[in-house]
Scaffold this motif. Structure first.
Motif, mmCIF file in Angstrom:
data_model
loop_
_atom_site.group_PDB
_atom_site.id
_atom_site.type_symbol
_atom_site.label_atom_id
_atom_site.label_comp_id
_atom_site.label_asym_id
_atom_site.label_seq_id
_atom_site.Cartn_x
_atom_site.Cartn_y
_atom_site.Cartn_z
ATOM 1 N N VAL A 91 0.824 -1.197 0.000
ATOM 2 C CA VAL A 91 0.000 0.000 0.000
ATOM 3 C C VAL A 91 0.868 1.260 0.000
ATOM 4 O O VAL A 91 1.986 1.263 0.496
ATOM 5 N N SER A 92 0.312 2.316 -0.597
ATOM 6 C CA SER A 92 0.954 3.630 -0.571
ATOM 7 C C SER A 92 0.405 4.389 0.615
ATOM 8 O O SER A 92 -0.802 4.650 0.695
ATOM 9 N N VAL A 93 1.282 4.753 1.537
ATOM 10 C CA VAL A 93 0.848 5.423 2.752
ATOM 11 C C VAL A 93 1.989 6.261 3.302
ATOM 12 O O VAL A 93 3.165 5.882 3.204
ATOM 13 N N ALA A 94 1.640 7.438 3.847
ATOM 14 C CA ALA A 94 2.611 8.317 4.519
ATOM 15 C C ALA A 94 3.837 8.600 3.659
ATOM 16 O O ALA A 94 4.964 8.642 4.149
ATOM 17 N N GLY A 95 3.613 8.784 2.368
ATOM 18 C CA GLY A 95 4.703 9.147 1.480
ATOM 19 C C GLY A 95 5.614 8.005 1.087
ATOM 20 O O GLY A 95 6.703 8.225 0.539
ATOM 21 N N GLY A 96 5.202 6.775 1.326
ATOM 22 C CA GLY A 96 6.029 5.627 0.968
ATOM 23 C C GLY A 96 5.187 4.398 0.726
ATOM 24 O O GLY A 96 3.958 4.476 0.589
ATOM 25 N N LEU A 97 5.844 3.243 0.675
ATOM 26 C CA LEU A 97 5.158 1.968 0.447
ATOM 27 C C LEU A 97 5.378 1.056 1.642
ATOM 28 O O LEU A 97 6.453 1.040 2.240
ATOM 29 N N GLN A 98 4.353 0.285 1.975
ATOM 30 C CA GLN A 98 4.408 -0.584 3.141
ATOM 31 C C GLN A 98 3.545 -1.822 2.911
ATOM 32 O O GLN A 98 2.490 -1.743 2.274
ATOM 33 N N THR B 257 0.137 17.762 11.781
ATOM 34 C CA THR B 257 0.013 16.304 11.757
ATOM 35 C C THR B 257 1.351 15.665 11.387
ATOM 36 O O THR B 257 2.272 16.327 10.922
ATOM 37 N N THR B 258 1.445 14.366 11.594
ATOM 38 C CA THR B 258 2.690 13.629 11.408
ATOM 39 C C THR B 258 2.538 12.512 10.383
ATOM 40 O O THR B 258 1.429 12.220 9.914
ATOM 41 N N LYS B 259 3.639 11.848 10.069
ATOM 42 C CA LYS B 259 3.588 10.672 9.213
ATOM 43 C C LYS B 259 2.793 9.549 9.878
ATOM 44 O O LYS B 259 2.158 8.738 9.201
ATOM 45 N N THR B 260 2.847 9.493 11.209
ATOM 46 C CA THR B 260 2.058 8.488 11.926
ATOM 47 C C THR B 260 0.570 8.701 11.673
ATOM 48 O O THR B 260 -0.189 7.741 11.502
ATOM 49 N N PHE B 261 0.142 9.946 11.641
ATOM 50 C CA PHE B 261 -1.252 10.266 11.318
ATOM 51 C C PHE B 261 -1.606 9.738 9.930
ATOM 52 O O PHE B 261 -2.641 9.089 9.738
ATOM 53 N N LEU B 262 -0.746 10.042 8.947
ATOM 54 C CA LEU B 262 -1.006 9.584 7.578
ATOM 55 C C LEU B 262 -1.066 8.062 7.523
ATOM 56 O O LEU B 262 -1.970 7.482 6.911
ATOM 57 N N HIS C 119 -1.609 5.839 9.952
ATOM 58 C CA HIS C 119 -2.701 5.249 10.724
ATOM 59 C C HIS C 119 -4.033 5.316 9.986
ATOM 60 O O HIS C 119 -4.814 4.363 10.006
ATOM 61 N N PHE C 120 -4.262 6.447 9.307
ATOM 62 C CA PHE C 120 -5.537 6.620 8.625
ATOM 63 C C PHE C 120 -5.469 6.265 7.143
ATOM 64 O O PHE C 120 -6.431 6.472 6.401
ATOM 65 N N GLY C 121 -4.321 5.734 6.703
ATOM 66 C CA GLY C 121 -4.219 5.223 5.340
ATOM 67 C C GLY C 121 -4.083 6.268 4.264
ATOM 68 O O GLY C 121 -4.445 6.020 3.111
ATOM 69 N N PHE C 122 -3.543 7.461 4.606
ATOM 70 C CA PHE C 122 -3.333 8.508 3.621
ATOM 71 C C PHE C 122 -1.890 8.474 3.134
ATOM 72 O O PHE C 122 -0.967 8.317 3.934
ATOM 73 N N GLU C 123 -1.710 8.652 1.847
ATOM 74 C CA GLU C 123 -0.346 8.755 1.324
ATOM 75 C C GLU C 123 0.212 10.153 1.583
ATOM 76 O O GLU C 123 1.402 10.311 1.862
ATOM 77 N N SER C 124 -0.638 11.163 1.494
ATOM 78 C CA SER C 124 -0.245 12.536 1.789
ATOM 79 C C SER C 124 -1.488 13.299 2.213
ATOM 80 O O SER C 124 -2.619 12.784 2.140
ATOM 81 N N LEU C 125 -1.293 14.555 2.644
ATOM 82 C CA LEU C 125 -2.435 15.373 3.054
ATOM 83 C C LEU C 125 -3.376 15.661 1.894
ATOM 84 O O LEU C 125 -4.539 16.015 2.101
ATOM 85 N N ARG C 126 -2.888 15.510 0.677
ATOM 86 C CA ARG C 126 -3.763 15.703 -0.490
ATOM 87 C C ARG C 126 -4.863 14.654 -0.550
ATOM 88 O O ARG C 126 -5.849 14.831 -1.272
#
Length: 234
Positions: free
Chosen positions: A76-83, A169-174, A176-183
């Protein structure tokens, strides 16, 4: 005398000696291995270090995801990276076998969720500005809990009297909620349609006033929990 740190060994990224199909498979394996071994989402520029210069990383990632269809985990794409993350449908099986996730953190209260949403949309924002949004002071306990969860952190100082720290907000926020970025945050118009945000009541400096019927419940008192779906981290 301390031990000398060995330099990182260079690897052959171009793999020109391999046939195209085998080269592609090797690149896929390398990318998946790096993501699997990393404790947090891996940025694409990091993954680019293990593949050839002419490798289309987007197509490579799509190929990996195609192979994972039907598997209990995905890329998945999340928090500006892949995991790697296990699919939510297997959460009960994981808990039954290992107990992981059995003691999940308490869900955010409605007031905490509203404060977090406001920070996400209008960051950087001070606690005082949050108070203007909700019409009453936002409890330090609410801010402290969101920070303890890793969802927010101190941002730059505000250019207002006293120069208070802002909240961001932090990368942990992104993650945890499954966002790749604030966009990836829902469009504000959708929040207005859901009754969470009133765009026709704005302060002169652009901050919203009134976030639904629970807008004044920002002191952390006995609110209903805010439920959310959370994929299990792989």
């Amino acid at each position: 005398m301390g031990r000398r740190v060995r330099p990182r060994e260079d690897i052959d990224t171009e793999l020109v000696d391999l046939p195209p199909e085998l080269r592609w498979r090797e690149w896929m394996g390398r990318v998946e291995a790096v993501v699997f071994a990393a404790p947090e989402p891996v940025p694409r520029e990091v993954l680019a270090k293990v593949v050839g210069r002419d490798c289309n990383l987007d197509l490579l990632i799509d190929a990996i995801r195609d192979e994972l269809r039907g598997r209990p985990y995905d890329l998945v794409s999340v928090a500006g990276g892949l995991q790697h993350r296990t699919r939510t449908g297997f959460a009960d099986a994981i808990r039954a076998a290992t107990g992981l996730g059995a003691t999940a953190p308490k869900p955010l209260s409605q007031s905490e969720a509203l404060v977090l949403m406001c920070i996400a949309y209008f960051q950087p924002i001070t606690r005082g500005e949050l108070g203007r949004v909700f019409g009453k002071e936002v409890s330090r306990d609410v801010i402290g809990h969101l920070r303890a969860l890793g969802f927010i952190a101190a941002g730059p100082r505000s250019p207002t009297p006293g120069a208070p720290y802002t909240n961001v907000t932090t990368k942990t926020f992104l993650s945890h909620f499954g966002f790749e970025s604030l966009r990836d945050l829902p469009d504000i118009d959708l929040l207005e349609d859901a009754g969470l945000l009133s765009k026709d009541r704005l302060l002169a400096d652009g901050f919203p006033v009134g976030l639904g019927t629970d807008a004044t419940a920002v002191d952390g008192d006995d609110d209903e929990p805010f439920e959310r779906d959370e994929p299990l981290a792989g």
